[in-house]
Scaffold this active site. Structure first.
Site, PDB file in Angstrom:
ATOM      1  CG  ASP A   1      -2.056   0.893   1.113  1.00 30.03           C
ATOM      2  OD1 ASP A   1      -2.718   0.884  -0.125  1.00 30.03           O
ATOM      3  OD2 ASP A   1      -2.542   1.450   1.916  1.00 30.03           O
TER       4      ASP A   1
ATOM      5  CB  CYS B   1     -16.570  -9.836 -14.426  1.00 29.12           C
ATOM      6  SG  CYS B   1     -15.538  -8.975 -13.078  1.00 29.12           S
TER       7      CYS B   1
ATOM      8  CB  CYS C   1     -17.487   2.458   0.752  1.00 28.09           C
ATOM      9  SG  CYS C   1     -19.099   1.817  -0.305  1.00 28.09           S
TER      10      CYS C   1
HETATM   11  C1  B12 Z   1      -5.913   5.195  -4.656  1.00 26.13           C
HETATM   12  C2  B12 Z   1      -6.328   3.818  -4.021  1.00 26.13           C
HETATM   13  C3  B12 Z   1      -7.650   3.940  -3.663  1.00 26.13           C
HETATM   14  C4  B12 Z   1      -8.664   5.270  -4.048  1.00 26.13           C
HETATM   15  C5  B12 Z   1      -9.171   4.907  -5.457  1.00 26.13           C
HETATM   16  C6  B12 Z   1      -9.192   3.428  -5.888  1.00 26.13           C
HETATM   17  C7  B12 Z   1      -9.312   2.927  -7.441  1.00 26.13           C
HETATM   18  N1  B12 Z   1     -10.084   2.154  -7.940  1.00 26.13           N
HETATM   19  O1  B12 Z   1      -8.403   3.643  -8.096  1.00 26.13           O
HETATM   20  C8  B12 Z   1      -9.785   5.105  -3.318  1.00 26.13           C
HETATM   21  C9  B12 Z   1      -9.618   5.906  -1.875  1.00 26.13           C
HETATM   22  C10 B12 Z   1     -11.330   5.361  -3.748  1.00 26.13           C
HETATM   23  C11 B12 Z   1      -9.836   3.536  -2.799  1.00 26.13           C
HETATM   24  C12 B12 Z   1     -10.793   2.707  -2.229  1.00 26.13           C
HETATM   25  C13 B12 Z   1     -10.721   1.312  -2.154  1.00 26.13           C
HETATM   26  N2  B12 Z   1      -9.468   0.632  -1.894  1.00 26.13           N
HETATM   27 CO1  B12 Z   1      -7.818   1.429  -2.395  1.00 26.13          CO
HETATM   28  N3  B12 Z   1      -5.950   1.838  -2.915  1.00 26.13           N
HETATM   29  C14 B12 Z   1      -5.574   2.755  -3.541  1.00 26.13           C
HETATM   30  C15 B12 Z   1      -4.320   2.634  -4.187  1.00 26.13           C
HETATM   31  C16 B12 Z   1      -3.475   3.687  -3.064  1.00 26.13           C
HETATM   32  C17 B12 Z   1      -3.616   2.931  -5.340  1.00 26.13           C
HETATM   33  C18 B12 Z   1      -4.755   2.376  -6.125  1.00 26.13           C
HETATM   34  C19 B12 Z   1      -4.372   2.893  -8.007  1.00 26.13           C
HETATM   35  O2  B12 Z   1      -3.280   2.981  -8.079  1.00 26.13           O
HETATM   36  N4  B12 Z   1      -5.437   3.166  -8.849  1.00 26.13           N
HETATM   37  C20 B12 Z   1      -5.194   3.465 -10.017  1.00 26.13           C
HETATM   38  C21 B12 Z   1      -6.152   2.897 -10.969  1.00 26.13           C
HETATM   39  C22 B12 Z   1      -5.541   3.093 -12.447  1.00 26.13           C
HETATM   40  O3  B12 Z   1      -5.986   1.406 -10.889  1.00 26.13           O
HETATM   41  P1  B12 Z   1      -7.266   0.662 -10.790  1.00 26.13           P
HETATM   42  O4  B12 Z   1      -8.425   1.338 -10.142  1.00 26.13           O
HETATM   43  O5  B12 Z   1      -6.930  -0.354  -9.972  1.00 26.13           O
HETATM   44  O6  B12 Z   1      -7.547   0.410 -12.187  1.00 26.13           O
HETATM   45  C23 B12 Z   1      -7.375  -1.003 -13.069  1.00 26.13           C
HETATM   46  C24 B12 Z   1      -8.643  -1.388 -13.533  1.00 26.13           C
HETATM   47  O7  B12 Z   1      -9.419   0.015 -13.958  1.00 26.13           O
HETATM   48  C25 B12 Z   1      -7.911  -2.003 -14.883  1.00 26.13           C
HETATM   49  N5  B12 Z   1      -8.985  -1.798 -15.828  1.00 26.13           N
HETATM   50  C26 B12 Z   1      -8.649  -0.717 -16.990  1.00 26.13           C
HETATM   51  N6  B12 Z   1      -9.866  -0.563 -17.921  1.00 26.13           N
HETATM   52  C27 B12 Z   1     -10.316  -1.594 -17.384  1.00 26.13           C
HETATM   53  C28 B12 Z   1     -11.696  -2.096 -18.057  1.00 26.13           C
HETATM   54  C29 B12 Z   1     -12.140  -3.051 -17.690  1.00 26.13           C
HETATM   55  C30 B12 Z   1     -13.453  -3.601 -18.327  1.00 26.13           C
HETATM   56  C31 B12 Z   1     -11.842  -3.619 -16.374  1.00 26.13           C
HETATM   57  C32 B12 Z   1     -12.644  -5.035 -15.824  1.00 26.13           C
HETATM   58  C33 B12 Z   1     -10.488  -3.260 -15.625  1.00 26.13           C
HETATM   59  C34 B12 Z   1      -9.943  -2.354 -16.227  1.00 26.13           C
HETATM   60  O8  B12 Z   1      -6.834  -1.671 -15.026  1.00 26.13           O
HETATM   61  C35 B12 Z   1      -6.072  -0.769 -14.051  1.00 26.13           C
HETATM   62  C36 B12 Z   1      -4.847  -0.790 -13.745  1.00 26.13           C
HETATM   63  O9  B12 Z   1      -4.030  -0.674 -14.740  1.00 26.13           O
HETATM   64  C37 B12 Z   1      -4.086   1.084  -3.709  1.00 26.13           C
HETATM   65  C38 B12 Z   1      -2.629   0.765  -3.118  1.00 26.13           C
HETATM   66  C39 B12 Z   1      -1.479   0.623  -4.196  1.00 26.13           C
HETATM   67  N7  B12 Z   1      -0.307   1.347  -3.881  1.00 26.13           N
HETATM   68  O10 B12 Z   1      -1.498   0.095  -5.285  1.00 26.13           O
HETATM   69  C40 B12 Z   1      -5.096   0.925  -2.641  1.00 26.13           C
HETATM   70  C41 B12 Z   1      -5.729  -0.767  -3.116  1.00 26.13           C
HETATM   71  C42 B12 Z   1      -6.129  -0.658  -4.717  1.00 26.13           C
HETATM   72  N8  B12 Z   1      -7.147  -0.360  -2.399  1.00 26.13           N
HETATM   73  C43 B12 Z   1      -7.448  -1.682  -1.706  1.00 26.13           C
HETATM   74  C44 B12 Z   1      -8.691  -1.460  -1.177  1.00 26.13           C
HETATM   75  C45 B12 Z   1      -9.066  -2.742  -0.133  1.00 26.13           C
HETATM   76  C46 B12 Z   1      -9.831  -0.176  -1.234  1.00 26.13           C
HETATM   77  C47 B12 Z   1     -11.283  -0.510  -0.821  1.00 26.13           C
HETATM   78  C48 B12 Z   1     -11.893  -1.949  -0.846  1.00 26.13           C
HETATM   79  C49 B12 Z   1     -11.192  -0.257   0.650  1.00 26.13           C
HETATM   80  C50 B12 Z   1     -12.605   0.269   1.265  1.00 26.13           C
HETATM   81  N9  B12 Z   1     -13.362  -0.669   1.708  1.00 26.13           N
HETATM   82  O11 B12 Z   1     -12.918   1.373   1.146  1.00 26.13           O
HETATM   83  C51 B12 Z   1     -11.706   0.617  -1.601  1.00 26.13           C
HETATM   84  C52 B12 Z   1     -12.240  -0.161  -2.987  1.00 26.13           C
HETATM   85  C53 B12 Z   1     -13.061   1.013  -3.793  1.00 26.13           C
HETATM   86  C54 B12 Z   1     -12.855   0.738  -5.132  1.00 26.13           C
HETATM   87  N10 B12 Z   1     -13.877   0.044  -5.919  1.00 26.13           N
HETATM   88  O12 B12 Z   1     -11.833   0.567  -5.892  1.00 26.13           O
HETATM   89  C55 B12 Z   1      -6.506  -2.602  -2.117  1.00 26.13           C
HETATM   90  C56 B12 Z   1      -7.348  -3.531  -3.298  1.00 26.13           C
HETATM   91  C57 B12 Z   1      -7.490  -4.699  -2.938  1.00 26.13           C
HETATM   92  C58 B12 Z   1      -7.968  -5.907  -4.093  1.00 26.13           C
HETATM   93  N11 B12 Z   1      -8.499  -6.968  -3.679  1.00 26.13           N
HETATM   94  O13 B12 Z   1      -8.172  -5.184  -5.145  1.00 26.13           O
HETATM   95  C59 B12 Z   1      -5.128  -1.888  -2.563  1.00 26.13           C
HETATM   96  C60 B12 Z   1      -4.284  -2.659  -3.582  1.00 26.13           C
HETATM   97  C61 B12 Z   1      -4.576  -1.598  -1.294  1.00 26.13           C
HETATM   98  C62 B12 Z   1      -3.885  -2.839  -1.019  1.00 26.13           C
HETATM   99  N12 B12 Z   1      -2.529  -2.817  -0.581  1.00 26.13           N
HETATM  100  O14 B12 Z   1      -4.322  -3.946  -0.456  1.00 26.13           O
HETATM  101  N13 B12 Z   1      -8.299   3.175  -3.048  1.00 26.13           N
HETATM  102  S1  SF4 Z   2     -19.950  -7.756  -8.983  1.00 27.72           S
HETATM  103 FE1  SF4 Z   2     -18.888  -6.563 -10.349  1.00 27.72          FE
HETATM  104  S2  SF4 Z   2     -16.860  -7.259  -9.991  1.00 27.72           S
HETATM  105 FE2  SF4 Z   2     -18.208  -8.797  -9.034  1.00 27.72          FE
HETATM  106  S3  SF4 Z   2     -18.323 -10.345 -10.766  1.00 27.72           S
HETATM  107 FE3  SF4 Z   2     -20.016  -8.821 -10.987  1.00 27.72          FE
HETATM  108  S4  SF4 Z   2     -18.976  -7.433 -12.585  1.00 27.72           S
HETATM  109 FE4  SF4 Z   2     -17.022  -8.669 -11.552  1.00 27.72          FE
HETATM  110  S1  SF4 Z   3     -18.528   4.546  -3.279  1.00 26.88           S
HETATM  111 FE1  SF4 Z   3     -18.451   2.525  -2.337  1.00 26.88          FE
HETATM  112  S2  SF4 Z   3     -19.572   1.031  -3.710  1.00 26.88           S
HETATM  113 FE2  SF4 Z   3     -18.947   3.068  -4.966  1.00 26.88          FE
HETATM  114  S3  SF4 Z   3     -17.037   2.451  -5.887  1.00 26.88           S
HETATM  115 FE3  SF4 Z   3     -16.418   3.508  -3.860  1.00 26.88          FE
HETATM  116  S4  SF4 Z   3     -16.302   1.949  -2.710  1.00 26.88           S
HETATM  117 FE4  SF4 Z   3     -17.312   1.094  -4.434  1.00 26.88          FE
END
Ligand code: B12
Ligand code: SF4
Ligand code: SF4
Length: 359
Positions: A135, A192, A244
């Site tokens: 993280d 998915c 969340c």
């Molecule tokens: C910034 C961050 C957040 C931000 C933004 C999250 C986000 N989705 O970007 C916020 C504060 C909102 C957040 C929330 C949460 N986070 Co967070 N967060 C991070 C952090 C620090 C960086 C993530 C990052 O770089 N995001 C940038 C974008 C580009 O990456 P991405 O969203 O994962 O995008 C990928 C997909 O979009 C995919 N993609 C692209 N195009 C497409 C198209 C399709 C069709 C699909 C399916 C996918 C896809 O490719 C992208 C990567 O190249 C990491 C820790 C770390 N150093 O990595 C933890 C991390 C991602 N978070 C984590 C967790 C647990 C959470 C929460 C569940 C916590 C909670 N309960 O509130 C929520 C989940 C929200 C969510 N739906 O993502 C875990 C994820 C565990 C896992 N199994 O995935 C991490 C890895 C922390 C850890 N070390 O465990 N988080």
């Molecule tokens: S709820 Fe979202 S992440 Fe989970 S299997 Fe369905 S599409 Fe994939």
């Molecule tokens: S608001 Fe809650 S349900 Fe919506 S993307 Fe963020 S963590 Fe997921």
């Protein structure tokens, strides 16, 4: 790079060590830059979807190049550790309490870090350089786990492990050791399929397209962001006070994994709920100490008060004199941010100011 028998033996030993240290899944990946993820970070940042977040968005070139964290990096040992637990009694929200996301019921990163530290020590024993990243802004954890073959990217952007779901924290050891990596053909396929359940399950519509999150609407980020809580998302916050889980709770693979392999019970020290009245009664210093583990914007207690007031406005009992008392007190707080959110909470609860004269 040809895989030597020594590298295979070392990888097998790291897997064994990791399993003994409580890591649920381990994979190996090359430490080449994550060019595609860098593109995602840059394009989303340009579109404003990062909502001002720093983290990996601060310096996408750095967070997607493991060699910036460890010169000469060749491999990543990536691990996932489950944090899923059955909620302790009471399973339902106690009155005037806010809800904490499961990854924060206790410190889930410490045991992950400790497990990875054992792998780092084993690598160093053979003379390799190694660094643990959990993280951390220096590595995109999900992309690393994906490349290491641990899972697929869900439409809610979480990484899901086949048969096990997404309730995992992720971390890596970056090392200059040459290790066998998971070829692309052996990575788990998308699981998915046609499911899209998480998209409408998000209370603010933050999942703007499959796999794309708009942080400006994500409650998990809004609770961690400085400034005023956007008025249009205050009702949607419900009782969430930290993180969340809505888009994971709606996810069928998570439900199926729970049925197949029920998670352990939460410990009495786990913290799924927070008493919002007690929170608002604390002094600033005590508040910051009490929630030391949480990410609080600028470590300013005003943001804990802001979040608690919005949550209390949504789930508080307006007939409870303690609820009226803390909301009233916050309406005259010296900090304008606290006052404004208290006004909102009072309005939402249908309260008039106790100290104001009757009309
Ligand atoms: C910034 C961050 C957040 C931000 C933004 C999250 C986000 N989705 O970007 C916020 C504060 C909102 C957040 C929330 C949460 N986070 Co967070 N967060 C991070 C952090 C620090 C960086 C993530 C990052 O770089 N995001 C940038 C974008 C580009 O990456 P991405 O969203 O994962 O995008 C990928 C997909 O979009 C995919 N993609 C692209 N195009 C497409 C198209 C399709 C069709 C699909 C399916 C996918 C896809 O490719 C992208 C990567 O190249 C990491 C820790 C770390 N150093 O990595 C933890 C991390 C991602 N978070 C984590 C967790 C647990 C959470 C929460 C569940 C916590 C909670 N309960 O509130 C929520 C989940 C929200 C969510 N739906 O993502 C875990 C994820 C565990 C896992 N199994 O995935 C991490 C890895 C922390 C850890 N070390 O465990 N988080
Ligand atoms: S709820 Fe979202 S992440 Fe989970 S299997 Fe369905 S599409 Fe994939
Ligand atoms: S608001 Fe809650 S349900 Fe919506 S993307 Fe963020 S963590 Fe997921």
């Amino acid at each position: 790079v040809p895989v030597t028998p020594e590298a295979l033996a070392l990888a097998a030993e790291l897997r064994r060590l990791g399993a003994d240290a409580g890591l649920d899944a381990i994979g190996f990946a090359s430490a080449e830059p994550f060019t595609e993820t860098r593109g995602h970070l840059e394009s989303r940042k340009a579109a404003g979807l990062h909502g001002g977040m720093h983290f990996t968005y601060g310096d996408p070139a750095r967070s997607t190049d493991p060699a910036r964290a460890l010169p000469g990096a060749r491999s990543l040992v990536v691990a996932a550790r489950s944090y899923r637990k059955q909620p302790p009694a009471p399973a339902r929200r106690p009155a005037n309490h806010g809800r904490v996301a499961q990854y924060s019921w206790r410190d889930e990163y410490a045991p992950l870090r400790a497990g990875l530290a054992q792998l780092k020590a084993r690598l160093e024993q053979d003379g390799f350089a190694a660094k643990v990243l959990v993280d951390d802004n220096a590595l995109v954890d999900r992309a690393a786990a994906h490349r290491a073959g641990l899972g697929w990217f869900g439409k809610n952007t979480n990484l899901l492990l086949p048969g096990m779901g997404s309730w995992f924290v992720l971390g890596s050891v970056v090392t200059d050791a040459p290790l066998p990596t998971t070829p692309e053909s052996e990575r788990p396929p998308d699981g998915c399929g046609t499911c899209t359940r998480c998209l409408p399950a998000c209370p603010t519509g933050a999942l703007v397209a499959p796999g794309v999150l708009d942080a400006r609407r994500c409650l998990a980020w809004l609770l961690e962001a400085p400034g005023s809580f956007p008025i249009e998302y205050r009702e949607a916050l419900g009782g969430h006070i930290y993180g969340c889980d809505d888009c994971q709770e709606a996810c069928p693979p998570n439900r199926a994994a729970d049925r197949r392999d029920p998670p352990p019970r939460a410990a009495p020290t786990d913290e799924p709920w927070v008493d919002l009245v007690a929170l608002l009664d604390l002094t600033d210093d005590a508040l910051l100490r009490r929630f030391e583990r949480w990410y609080v914007p600028r470590r300013q207690a005003r943001y804990l008060r802001r979040n608690a007031l919005v949550a209390l406005g949504n789930v508080g009992d307006p007939t409870d004199p303690d609820v009226r008392r803390v909301v009233d007190a916050a309406r005259t707080h010296p900090d304008a941010i606290v006052r404004e959110h208290a006004e909102w909470a009072a309005h939402r609860l249908g309260l008039t100011l106790a100290s104001s004269p009757a009309p």
